[in-house]
Design an enzyme around this catalytic site. Structure first.
Site, PDB file in Angstrom:
ATOM      1  N   ARG A   1      56.391 -12.505  92.075  1.00 56.00           N
ATOM      2  CA  ARG A   1      56.437 -11.162  91.358  1.00 56.00           C
ATOM      3  C   ARG A   1      57.424 -10.223  91.621  1.00 56.00           C
ATOM      4  O   ARG A   1      58.170  -9.506  90.630  1.00 56.00           O
ATOM      5  CB  ARG A   1      54.854 -10.564  91.232  1.00 56.00           C
ATOM      6  CG  ARG A   1      53.922 -11.448  90.278  1.00 56.00           C
ATOM      7  CD  ARG A   1      52.595 -11.200  90.905  1.00 56.00           C
ATOM      8  NE  ARG A   1      51.649 -11.781  89.875  1.00 56.00           N
ATOM      9  CZ  ARG A   1      51.226 -13.238  89.915  1.00 56.00           C
ATOM     10  NH1 ARG A   1      51.606 -14.041  90.937  1.00 56.00           N
ATOM     11  NH2 ARG A   1      50.401 -13.382  89.099  1.00 56.00           N
TER      12      ARG A   1
ATOM     13  N   ASP B   1      42.695 -21.265  94.885  1.00 52.87           N
ATOM     14  CA  ASP B   1      43.415 -22.116  95.793  1.00 52.87           C
ATOM     15  C   ASP B   1      42.802 -22.414  97.227  1.00 52.87           C
ATOM     16  O   ASP B   1      43.282 -23.225  97.671  1.00 52.87           O
ATOM     17  CB  ASP B   1      44.821 -21.455  96.149  1.00 52.87           C
ATOM     18  CG  ASP B   1      45.640 -21.051  94.825  1.00 52.87           C
ATOM     19  OD1 ASP B   1      45.425 -22.103  93.798  1.00 52.87           O
ATOM     20  OD2 ASP B   1      46.363 -20.152  94.751  1.00 52.87           O
TER      21      ASP B   1
ATOM     22  N   SER C   1      43.356 -17.414  83.848  1.00 55.72           N
ATOM     23  CA  SER C   1      44.620 -17.870  84.411  1.00 55.72           C
ATOM     24  C   SER C   1      45.440 -16.617  84.855  1.00 55.72           C
ATOM     25  O   SER C   1      46.098 -16.018  83.733  1.00 55.72           O
ATOM     26  CB  SER C   1      45.483 -19.044  83.853  1.00 55.72           C
ATOM     27  OG  SER C   1      46.833 -19.147  84.251  1.00 55.72           O
TER      28      SER C   1
ATOM     29  N   LYS D   1      52.588 -15.628  98.485  1.00 59.57           N
ATOM     30  CA  LYS D   1      53.434 -16.384  97.596  1.00 59.57           C
ATOM     31  C   LYS D   1      53.604 -15.708  96.249  1.00 59.57           C
ATOM     32  O   LYS D   1      54.588 -15.297  95.451  1.00 59.57           O
ATOM     33  CB  LYS D   1      53.012 -17.953  97.776  1.00 59.57           C
ATOM     34  CG  LYS D   1      53.950 -18.668  96.737  1.00 59.57           C
ATOM     35  CD  LYS D   1      53.837 -20.147  96.903  1.00 59.57           C
ATOM     36  CE  LYS D   1      52.619 -20.955  96.664  1.00 59.57           C
ATOM     37  NZ  LYS D   1      52.705 -21.226  95.223  1.00 59.57           N
ATOM     38  N   SER D   2      52.222 -15.227  95.642  1.00 56.23           N
ATOM     39  CA  SER D   2      51.968 -14.806  94.201  1.00 56.23           C
ATOM     40  C   SER D   2      52.975 -13.549  94.266  1.00 56.23           C
ATOM     41  O   SER D   2      53.548 -13.228  93.168  1.00 56.23           O
ATOM     42  CB  SER D   2      50.698 -14.681  94.066  1.00 56.23           C
ATOM     43  OG  SER D   2      49.864 -15.666  94.017  1.00 56.23           O
TER      44      SER D   2
HETATM   45  C1  S3P Z   1      48.779 -17.773  90.746  1.00 52.74           C
HETATM   46  C2  S3P Z   1      47.810 -18.108  90.181  1.00 52.74           C
HETATM   47  C3  S3P Z   1      46.674 -19.126  90.163  1.00 52.74           C
HETATM   48  C4  S3P Z   1      46.968 -19.945  91.548  1.00 52.74           C
HETATM   49  C5  S3P Z   1      48.356 -20.420  91.878  1.00 52.74           C
HETATM   50  C6  S3P Z   1      49.066 -18.915  91.896  1.00 52.74           C
HETATM   51  C7  S3P Z   1      49.755 -16.744  90.449  1.00 52.74           C
HETATM   52  O1  S3P Z   1      46.898 -20.043  89.091  1.00 52.74           O
HETATM   53  O2  S3P Z   1      46.264 -21.184  91.510  1.00 52.74           O
HETATM   54  O3  S3P Z   1      48.556 -20.948  93.047  1.00 52.74           O
HETATM   55  O4  S3P Z   1      50.354 -16.446  91.369  1.00 52.74           O
HETATM   56  O5  S3P Z   1      49.404 -16.148  89.489  1.00 52.74           O
HETATM   57  P1  S3P Z   1      46.477 -19.951  87.492  1.00 52.74           P
HETATM   58  O6  S3P Z   1      46.618 -18.549  87.258  1.00 52.74           O
HETATM   59  O7  S3P Z   1      47.030 -20.788  86.682  1.00 52.74           O
HETATM   60  O8  S3P Z   1      44.755 -20.129  87.739  1.00 52.74           O
END
Ligand code: S3P
Length: 446
Positions: free
Chosen positions: A36, A332, A180, A31-32
């Protein structure tokens, strides 16, 4: 899996005790990285071919946001391959000024996109999302973007909706108050257009998919010890992104196969970026039995993102302590560590994880309530939870609270439990893993 009526409430999806699990699957795409790919593909000049893009509610929100901002997203799958398509980026001309952007439930979209658009003078945007999004803090991006010269208004100084009036930005050096990846990524995207370099200093390492993809697109990025700097002025061309399977989705099977005796599951094409593999380190310390076969890089290597196959077998787990720099690397997956801990011998402590309160739900309260309702010995602390392993869970009902990871946690807890679990609002899983229940059933029945 079956639907059970619940008086006065949404129907619960039942997950009956089952297993052992066996067979092989490739979980859905990361997903991340998919978020992007859509955003950086939209920023870049010319076409980007994306392969294995995640088809889920969250990533559809991102595709429609970038399409509304002027990127051409051709939804027709290339070569008949689901998840493979072309995004034509807007390039240096920048995004179209458009009134409203609906991010749905996607926190990553809510926090990354402003970094791109805030630097375009003359643009005016309003971003909002669902009820869960409106409880998730955005001051963490608004504050540093304002230091860069951005004009941003948020509700109650903290929450969406966000109003962004495009302005020329200037680079800053910013130390993140909380680790974060979303905030870091937002500032790196803003830095692509700011005057001068932008440096983000991280208290702890977080996922670096944005850095990896910007480097692949030709951005000037310099990584230091605990910091990353981006310079403006480079033409970005992404060409191709091949998204690996999501280790955060694979983690459900890693844990359920570990705790149900006799299980053996093969998980293919898993993203093994070291900033995401904290769950492997933690499970290994708990005594889990798995092998990782990294895939060779080379012409088929995936854009700087390592991948590999994981084979997991059931094992006798024992408790552990999780905290400090391990937290962002497994943020997560911490609800799943709590589930594994219920089946492990001794005590498990999860500390330094206050950020869990700011996810799609308050994942300290919601996980503790869900698992204690199933018979676990678990209690919340101010920054995590403490679990006394009992080796089993009775079963009961879990409410997902609209949080995809809680829905899937309830499902795997049900398979591992003595009496089964009904998950209320299992549909929440569609945010990251629309066919989770189907894949779980397949592994239970194989
Ligand atoms: C993510 C970063 C994390 C994660 C989220 C996805 C990302 O959050 O918990 O599910 O894609 O950069 P944080 O960066 O706020 O910790």
């Amino acid at each position: 899996m079956s639907q059970e009526p619940k008086t006065g409430a949404a129907p619960a999806t039942r997950f009956e005790p089952g297993g052992p699990l066996s067979g092989a699957i490739e979980p859905p795409a990361d997903k991340s990285i998919s978020h992007r790919a859509a955003i950086i593909g939209a920023i870049a000049e010319g076409p980007t071919t994306v392969s294995n893009f995640l088809d889920s509610d969250d990533t559809r929100s991102t595709l429609s946001a970038v399409a509304n901002l002027g990127a051409m997203v051709n939804p027709e799958p290339l070569n008949g391959m689901p998840g493979q398509f072309v995004i034509d980026g807007v390039g240096p001309g920048g995004p179209r000024s458009l009134g409203r952007i609906d991010v749905g439930n996607a926190g990553t979209l809510m926090r990354l996109l402003p970094g791109w658009i805030a630097g375009y003078e003359g643009g005016l945007w309003r971003m909002n999302g669902d009820a869960s999004i409106r409880r998730r803090p955005v001051d963490r991006i608004a504050d540093p973007l304002r230091l860069m010269g951005a004009e941003i208004e948020v509700s109650d100084e903290r929450f969406p909706p966000i109003r962004i009036d495009g302005r020329q930005l200037h680079g800053i050096e910013y130390e993140l108050p909380v680790a974060s990846a979303q905030v870091k990524s937002c500032l790196l995207l803003a830095g692509l257009r700011a005057e001068g370099p932008t440096t983000v200093v991280e208290p702890l390492a977080t996922r670096d998919h944005t850095e990896v993809m910007l480097e692949a697109a030709g951005a000037r990025i310099e990584r230091g010890q605990g910091s990353v700097t981006v310079w403006p002025g480079k033409e970005l061309r992404l060409d191709a992104v091949n998204v690996p399977a999501d280790i955060s989705s694979a983690a459900f099977f890693l844990v359920v196969a570990s705790i149900i005796p006799g299980s053996q599951v093969v998980l293919e094409n898993i993203g093994l970026n070291p900033t995401r593999t904290g769950i492997l380190t933690i499970l290994e310390r708990m005594g889990a039995d798995f092998d990782v076969e990294p895939r060779d890089s080379g012409p088929d290597g995936v854009d700087g993102e390592p991948t590999g196959r994981i084979t997991v077998r059931s094992a006798d787990l024992h408790g552990t302590r999780v905290g400090g720099e391990e937290i962002p690397l497994a943020i997560d997956e911490l609800p799943l560590v709590a589930l594994a801990a219920c089946f492990a011998g001794g005590e498990t402590v999860i500390a330094d994880a206050e950020e869990l309160k700011r996810k799609e739900s308050d994942r300290i309260t919601v996980v503790v309530d869900a698992l204690s309702g199933l018979g676990a010995q678990i209690k919340a602390t101010s920054d995590g939870m403490v679990i006394s392993g009992t080796g089993s869970l009775r079963g009961g009902t879990v409410h997902s609270h609209g949080d995809h990871r809680i829905a899937m946690l309830g499902a795997v807890a049900g398979i591992a439990s003595q009496e089964g679990v009904g998950v209320v609002d299992m549909e929440a899983a569609s945010v990251s893993y629309p066919d989770f229940a189907g894949d779980l059933e397949k592994l239970v029945r194989t």
